[in-house]
Structure formats: structure tokens, C-alpha cells
Design an enzyme around this catalytic site. Structure first.
Site, short mmCIF file in Angstrom:
data_model
loop_
_atom_site.label_atom_id
_atom_site.label_comp_id
_atom_site.label_asym_id
_atom_site.label_seq_id
_atom_site.Cartn_x
_atom_site.Cartn_y
_atom_site.Cartn_z
N GLY A 45 -26.23 -5.35 -45.96
CA GLY A 45 -24.82 -5.77 -44.48
C GLY A 45 -26.47 -6.58 -43.15
O GLY A 45 -27.69 -6.31 -43.69
N CYS A 46 -25.84 -7.07 -42.28
CA CYS A 46 -26.24 -7.42 -41.59
C CYS A 46 -27.06 -6.33 -40.24
O CYS A 46 -28.46 -6.83 -39.94
CB CYS A 46 -26.50 -8.88 -41.08
SG CYS A 46 -24.52 -7.81 -39.81
N TYR A 47 -26.47 -5.74 -40.16
CA TYR A 47 -27.28 -4.34 -39.28
C TYR A 47 -28.21 -3.86 -40.16
O TYR A 47 -29.69 -3.66 -40.12
CB TYR A 47 -25.73 -3.32 -38.25
CG TYR A 47 -25.57 -4.05 -37.83
CD1 TYR A 47 -26.21 -4.77 -36.42
CD2 TYR A 47 -24.03 -4.11 -37.33
CE1 TYR A 47 -25.58 -5.06 -35.05
CE2 TYR A 47 -23.83 -4.71 -36.42
CZ TYR A 47 -23.92 -4.83 -35.31
OH TYR A 47 -23.21 -5.10 -34.29
#
Length: 350
Positions: free
Chosen positions: A148-150
Site C-alpha cells: 500500500g501507499c502509506y
């Protein structure tokens, strides 16, 4: 040429995947599927791709996808679980940009994503697609779970400290802020320009579904550094919404247990050979516009007043290094290409 198929390319990560693959020197997009947009030329949905992608969206067809070398899934959670097994059986490698195979504990996944896991037997086969940690495993993988991005910013920011075993694992904090594209392309009042512009807010402060993915990765890092294989990291993760289209800024906090550590040198040494992680000079403060549209992650590390607190600043483009660019980086590795193929362009400015 690598023949590529994309399942579900109508969201922002799908659009970014198409943008990057359109100019990739060793890849050709052969199939793009979308049930809702079946028959529509891709360039009608994304005018920016006119002259670059001449295909139309089609229904997912196993025979067409099985004729590809790599199939990307840029779909909502749950979709890949229903299709990936059939594609793998046909000898095709899969890179999933959703969260379907990131979390190893099936019950944890089901509790956070609110539905039964339809492919629990495939989870042990999935390799977590963070190249800076799992490059060797990615190279031989058939199923890659793109982070994921986070989680990408938080894990890359804490990684050198965890590997060195020089911080207190009981009190890690990540304050992360993302542009609005991180919420997806679907219509939502909360994401309207008039709702987001000139404002800044935290959300999901009591619990975000990226939290178990981040903690799983941090625990793995700590265990490799000589810690226990049991859960050990205590992380407070608070996401925020920025009034920008794309980009993530994560501010991470940890307490040193060894005050003799030169944290700047530690980060520079760890990432010296990484093509997409840029450790900035001491005293720097990275900005999201320095990575916009690129696959680069830029990091700065600080010790306020020379004390025990370490503050790590991390920026990335949530759609590129935080999603589609990282997926292509994994494709390059698994296909034996130069890791930066199709990804070497600098950030966009302004």
C-alpha cells in the site's frame, strides 16, 4: 517484449499503470479489462493516453489473460482473490495492487476488509512487493502483493533503524498525509474540491486498514535484526488528508536506545545502492512536489536538539512509488529487466 494484461484499469492506479507502461521500453499492454467500460476505447476514458494506448476495455477473459506474461490487478479488494488462482494455473505471473494478498493472517484481513477471504490458500505463495526488502524473493515470485501507499513510506522510513536494532519498539509513531487520489476515483462528497480545498484533517485515527500491513512489515524487519518472531512493534498510525491531488508525506517518530548511532550515516549506507530511495543531506525537509509523477522516495532524518528522538521525513507519489510505479519495479525484477526500466523519469515540476 513482455506481454502485459491489466484487470480493472479504470481507477487512478490503473490510469497510472497505463501511463507508465505506455512508454516502457520492454513491455506491451495487450489486454485491458473492465466490465463497466466494456467496448469503450481507453483513450475515451483517459484522453491523455490518445496516441499511446489504442486498445478498448474488454470483459475479463481467462484465455486472453493467460496469453500474457504478466497480469496486473488494479481492482477493489476481493476481486483478485476470485481470479488469481485460475491465472496462476495457466503459468502467468500476477502482480496485485490491491490488498488481497498483503496480510498473511486471514482472520486479520477479514476483520479489516469486512468479507471472507476467497483465496486463503494463495496467501503463503504471495511475496510482498517491497523491492528494498524482498528483491531476491520478488525475482523468483509468481504472485506479488504490491504494498500500500502509506505502508511503503512508513516501512522505508523505519527500515534502517529497525535493521540496526537501535530504537525502542514499544513507541513508534507515524503521522502520514496523502493527496486526495489516495481515496480512489469513485464519486464521494468528502472528496469534492470544495470539501477538500483549503482544509487539512486527520481520519481513521482509531484504526486504519493499512495498520496491520505496516505492523506486519515492521515486525518482520525487527525479527530479522535479531528480535523475537512474535509481534513486538507498537505503532501509532494516524493518516491525514492533504488538499493536493497526489503525494504522501509521512513524519515518523522513534526513540533511540543507542545514542552513539549516527542516524544520517545509517540511512545513507542502507540506501546507497537503492535506485529509487534518495536520502537527502542532513537538515533537509523533503517536499511532495519533489517526487510528483516519479517512482522516487525521498527521505530526511533528524535528531531534534541532538537528543534521543529520531524524526524521519518521507515523501513519495502515492500513485507511483506508492502503487503503480512500484508494481512496474517489481515487474522489471521478476522479468530480469533493468530495475529502473520505464521508471527513470524525474518528478514533474510544477
Amino acid at each position: 517484449m513482455i506481454k502485459v494484461g491489466i484487470v480493472g484499469a479504470t481507477g487512478y492506479t490503473g490510469a497510472e499503470l497505463l501511463r507508465l507502461l505506455a512508454v516502457h521500453p520492454e513491455a506491451e499492454v495487450a489486454v485491458i479489462t473492465s466490465r463497466s467500460e466494456k467496448g469503450k476505447p481507453v483513450a475515451d476514458l483517459y484522453p491523455s493516453l490518445r496516441g499511446h494506448i489504442d486498445l478498448a476495455f474488454s470483459d475479463p477473459n481467462l484465455d486472453q489473460l493467460a496469453a500474457c506474461d504478466i497480469v496486473f490487478f488494479a481492482t477493489p479488494h476481493g476481486v483478485a482473490q476470485s481470479m488469481v488462482g485460475h491465472i496462476l494455473q495457466r503459468g502467468v505471473k500476477v502482480i496485485d495492487l490491491s490488498a488481497d494478498f498483503r496480510i498473511r493472517d486471514v482472520q486479520v484481513w477479514e476483520s479489516w476488509y469486512g468479507q471472507p477471504n476467497a483465496a486463503p490458500d494463495l496467501i503463503s505463495r504471495a511475496v510482498y512487493g517491497l523491492p528494498e526488502i524482498n528483491r531476491d524473493a520478488i525475482a523468483s515470485a509468481t504472485l506479488i502483493a504490491c504494498p500500500g501507499c502509506y505502508p511503503t513510506t512508513v516501512q522505508l522510513g523505519f527500515l534502517p533503524l529497525l535493521e540496526a536494532g537501535c530504537i525502542d519498539l514499544n513507541d513508534l509513531i507515524a503521522n502520514s498525509a496523502s493527496g486526495v487520489s489516495g481515496a480512489g476515483r469513485q464519486a464521494s462528497i468528502n472528496n469534492l474540491h470544495t470539501e477538500v480545498s483549503d482544509s487539512f484533517k486527520a481520519y481513521a485515527a482509531s484504526g486504519h486498514r493499512h495498520h496491520p500491513e505496516i505492523v506486519q512489515g515492521l515486525n518482520d524487519m525487527a525479527a530479522l535484526a535479531g528480535g523475537s518472531s512474535q509481534s513486538m512493534v507498537n505503532l501509532t498510525f494516524v493518516p491525514h488528508l492533504l488538499p493536493i491531488n497526489r503525494g504522501i508525506h509521512s513524519t515518523l517518530y522513534a526513540n533511540l536506545t543507542d545514542l552513539s548511532v549516527d542516524v544520517q550515516a545509517l540511512f545513507e549506507a542502507r540506501y546507497a545502492d537503492e535506485p529509487f530511495v534518495d536520502v537527502l543531506p542532513a537538515g533537509s525537509h523533503p517536499q511532495t512536489n519533489s517526487v510528483r509523477g516519479s517512482n522516487y522516495c525521498r527521505i530526511a532524518v533528524h535528531r531534534p536538539n541532538g537528543g534521543a528522538k529520531v524524526v524521519v521525513l518521507v515523501v513519495e507519489d502515492n500513485l507511483t512509488k506508492g502503487a503503480s510505479g512500484q508494481a512496474i519495479q517489481c515487474m522489471n525484477i521478476v522479468c530480469g529487466l533493468a530495475e529502473n526500466a520505464g521508471l527513470a523519469a524525474p518528478a514533474l515540476l510544477p
